[in-house]
Design a protein around this motif. Structure first.
Motif, mmCIF file in Angstrom:
data_model
loop_
_atom_site.group_PDB
_atom_site.id
_atom_site.type_symbol
_atom_site.label_atom_id
_atom_site.label_comp_id
_atom_site.label_asym_id
_atom_site.label_seq_id
_atom_site.Cartn_x
_atom_site.Cartn_y
_atom_site.Cartn_z
ATOM 1 N N ASP A 250 39.504 31.526 37.489
ATOM 2 C CA ASP A 250 38.705 31.089 36.345
ATOM 3 C C ASP A 250 39.513 30.136 35.453
ATOM 4 O O ASP A 250 39.803 30.443 34.306
ATOM 5 C CB ASP A 250 38.266 32.347 35.573
ATOM 6 C CG ASP A 250 37.290 32.033 34.459
ATOM 7 O OD1 ASP A 250 36.702 30.948 34.477
ATOM 8 O OD2 ASP A 250 37.122 32.891 33.568
ATOM 9 N N ASN B 264 38.023 27.230 32.663
ATOM 10 C CA ASN B 264 37.772 28.617 32.303
ATOM 11 C C ASN B 264 36.333 28.787 31.826
ATOM 12 O O ASN B 264 35.927 28.191 30.827
ATOM 13 C CB ASN B 264 38.762 29.051 31.210
ATOM 14 C CG ASN B 264 38.539 30.494 30.802
ATOM 15 O OD1 ASN B 264 38.025 30.765 29.724
ATOM 16 N ND2 ASN B 264 38.895 31.413 31.662
ATOM 17 N N LYS C 291 34.869 35.611 32.207
ATOM 18 C CA LYS C 291 34.767 36.576 33.299
ATOM 19 C C LYS C 291 33.355 36.707 33.862
ATOM 20 O O LYS C 291 33.162 36.819 35.075
ATOM 21 C CB LYS C 291 35.260 37.939 32.811
ATOM 22 C CG LYS C 291 35.239 38.998 33.883
ATOM 23 C CD LYS C 291 35.669 40.351 33.367
ATOM 24 C CE LYS C 291 35.383 41.388 34.449
ATOM 25 N NZ LYS C 291 35.649 42.751 34.017
ATOM 26 N N TRP D 185 41.280 39.677 25.888
ATOM 27 C CA TRP D 185 40.262 39.773 24.845
ATOM 28 C C TRP D 185 40.877 39.974 23.482
ATOM 29 O O TRP D 185 41.758 40.798 23.304
ATOM 30 C CB TRP D 185 39.342 40.956 25.106
ATOM 31 C CG TRP D 185 38.506 40.815 26.327
ATOM 32 C CD1 TRP D 185 38.838 41.233 27.582
ATOM 33 C CD2 TRP D 185 37.225 40.223 26.428
ATOM 34 N NE1 TRP D 185 37.827 40.930 28.446
ATOM 35 C CE2 TRP D 185 36.820 40.311 27.773
ATOM 36 C CE3 TRP D 185 36.361 39.631 25.494
ATOM 37 C CZ2 TRP D 185 35.596 39.830 28.208
ATOM 38 C CZ3 TRP D 185 35.149 39.156 25.948
ATOM 39 C CH2 TRP D 185 34.777 39.252 27.292
HETATM 40 N N1 UDP Z 1 39.240 37.261 33.362
HETATM 41 C C1 UDP Z 1 38.613 36.085 33.790
HETATM 42 N N2 UDP Z 1 38.305 35.120 32.878
HETATM 43 C C2 UDP Z 1 38.572 35.256 31.545
HETATM 44 C C3 UDP Z 1 39.175 36.458 31.114
HETATM 45 C C4 UDP Z 1 39.490 37.435 32.041
HETATM 46 O O1 UDP Z 1 38.343 35.927 34.992
HETATM 47 O O2 UDP Z 1 38.271 34.329 30.788
HETATM 48 C C5 UDP Z 1 39.592 38.325 34.346
HETATM 49 C C6 UDP Z 1 41.006 38.840 34.280
HETATM 50 O O3 UDP Z 1 41.892 38.051 35.042
HETATM 51 C C7 UDP Z 1 40.873 40.250 34.844
HETATM 52 C C8 UDP Z 1 39.485 40.669 34.369
HETATM 53 O O4 UDP Z 1 38.785 39.448 34.060
HETATM 54 O O5 UDP Z 1 40.891 40.287 36.258
HETATM 55 C C9 UDP Z 1 39.536 41.584 33.159
HETATM 56 O O6 UDP Z 1 40.283 40.975 32.121
HETATM 57 P P1 UDP Z 1 41.144 41.798 31.083
HETATM 58 O O7 UDP Z 1 42.035 42.763 31.809
HETATM 59 O O8 UDP Z 1 41.797 40.807 30.193
HETATM 60 O O9 UDP Z 1 40.014 42.587 30.291
HETATM 61 P P2 UDP Z 1 40.072 44.115 29.755
HETATM 62 O O10 UDP Z 1 40.539 44.977 30.889
HETATM 63 O O11 UDP Z 1 41.027 44.099 28.623
HETATM 64 O O12 UDP Z 1 38.657 44.402 29.359
#
Ligand code: UDP
Ligand code: MG
Length: 307
Positions: free
Chosen positions: A41, A69, A72, A205
């Motif tokens: 991404d 980007n 997610k 985040w």
């Molecule tokens: N991710 C993504 N794009 C973004 C932010 C996050 O693809 O703009 C991916 C990140 O690499 C990971 C997943 O989404 O594999 C979850 O991200 P993160 O661990 O930061 O989120 P949390 O677990 O804190 O909710």
């Protein structure tokens, strides 16, 4: 057709990708036929290079690289739409979603469930504030939305082919995946697990993003906040009318002078506040309608490897 496509969005995860890969190979290798669909991404670090090196060596590692980007939600959509497996499993690369649960997901799928989601039974790795706000969000969302999302369900889940295709076919740009997953329905079941801490790197985040994420989720699931104000307005108008009668009565019967400044100030401020909130809510919806009307694709693909 492989049994499982793993949909893995990655954003600046150069150190996590190899760790994740090794873990999956250890857990699933030899037991299932599966493929990786990594969605890069718009990472700014060496993630894409690491992915390319993996894809060179292993043909079941597929990579989609987005042009920038997109977030997610868009990345997961891209992965789901390109996946070729009988089922798709969406999971994070940071190993917070335990790979060990996938065989249990598959078992449920064999029993006829098409929407098998992981349920976090323990969020102790999150801060109190994050747990509290998350809890509050689920409460509000489920009160308002027509299709409730289960408490503490993440994106981590297995979808049958037709369920994942249904999610992909939903055309909205504001893609609150948890809401979409529950909207498509099909036979669903929860598999509880306790969420681990991130193995390396840090969460992408911040609270402002989470707030906007929550707003996006709620505004895409319900229009109730828009409609509420009609009734609030009717109720307030009724109160104002009664109050007017009361003032007239006071004046006519007792000859009281009409008392003034403070009550007028309070009323004006109260109603100005109410009107601004209403306008703000309309603005929230309007800005999202604006995004939808522009009809831009939710993501653009730069490169596909091993497809
Ligand atoms: N991710 C993504 N794009 C973004 C932010 C996050 O693809 O703009 C991916 C990140 O690499 C990971 C997943 O989404 O594999 C979850 O991200 P993160 O661990 O930061 O989120 P949390 O677990 O804190 O909710
Ligand atoms: Mg994480």
């Amino acid at each position: 057709m492989v049994q499982i496509s793993l949909i893995i969005p990655v954003y600046n995860e150069e150190e996590m990708v190899p760790v994740f890969f090794n873990r999956v190979e250890k857990v699933l290798g030899g037991h299932f036929s599966y493929e990786y669909v990594f969605v890069n991404d718009g990472s700014r670090d060496a993630t894409l290079k690491v992915l390319k090196a993996l894809a060179e060596k292993y043909k079941h590692v597929k990579v989609i690289s987005l042009s920038r980007n997109f977030g997610k939600e868009a990345a997961v959509t891209a992965g789901l739409s390109e996946a070729g497996g009988e089922t798709s499993v969406v999971l994070d690369v940071d190993l917070q979603d335990p790979v060990e649960l996938i065989p249990a997901f598959w078992e449920k799928y064999q029993q006829g469930y098409e929407n098998v989601y992981g349920l976090r039974s323990d969020r102790s790795e999150d801060t109190f504030f994050k747990r509290f706000t998350a809890q509050f969000f689920y409460k509000v969302y489920n009160k308002l939305a027509d299709f409730p999302i289960p408490y503490n369900a993440g994106d981590f889940r297995l979808l049958s082919r037709r369920a994942s295709q249904a999610v992909v076919s939903l055309p909205e740009r504001d893609r609150f995946m948890k809401g979409l997953f529950s909207w498509v329905g099909y036979k669903s079941v929860a598999v509880p697990y306790s969420r681990a801490s991130r193995v390396a790197g840090k969460s992408k985040w911040n609270y402002w993003q989470l707030w906007n994420f929550a707003l996006g989720g709620i505004t895409s699931a319900t229009s109730l906040p828009l409609k509420l104000w009609t009734y609030a307005g009717v109720f307030m108008a009724f109160l104002a009318f009664m109050f007017a009668l009361w003032i007239a009565y006071q004046k006519l019967v007792w000859g009281n002078p009409v008392s003034g400044y403070a009550s007028i100030m309070v009323t004006i401020l109260f109603f100005s506040g109410l009107q601004l909130i209403t306008l703000g809510i309309i603005g929230e919806y309007l800005s999202r309608i604006f995004v939808e009307v522009k009809q831009r694709p939710p993501y653009l693909i730069d490169e596909k490897i091993n497809f």
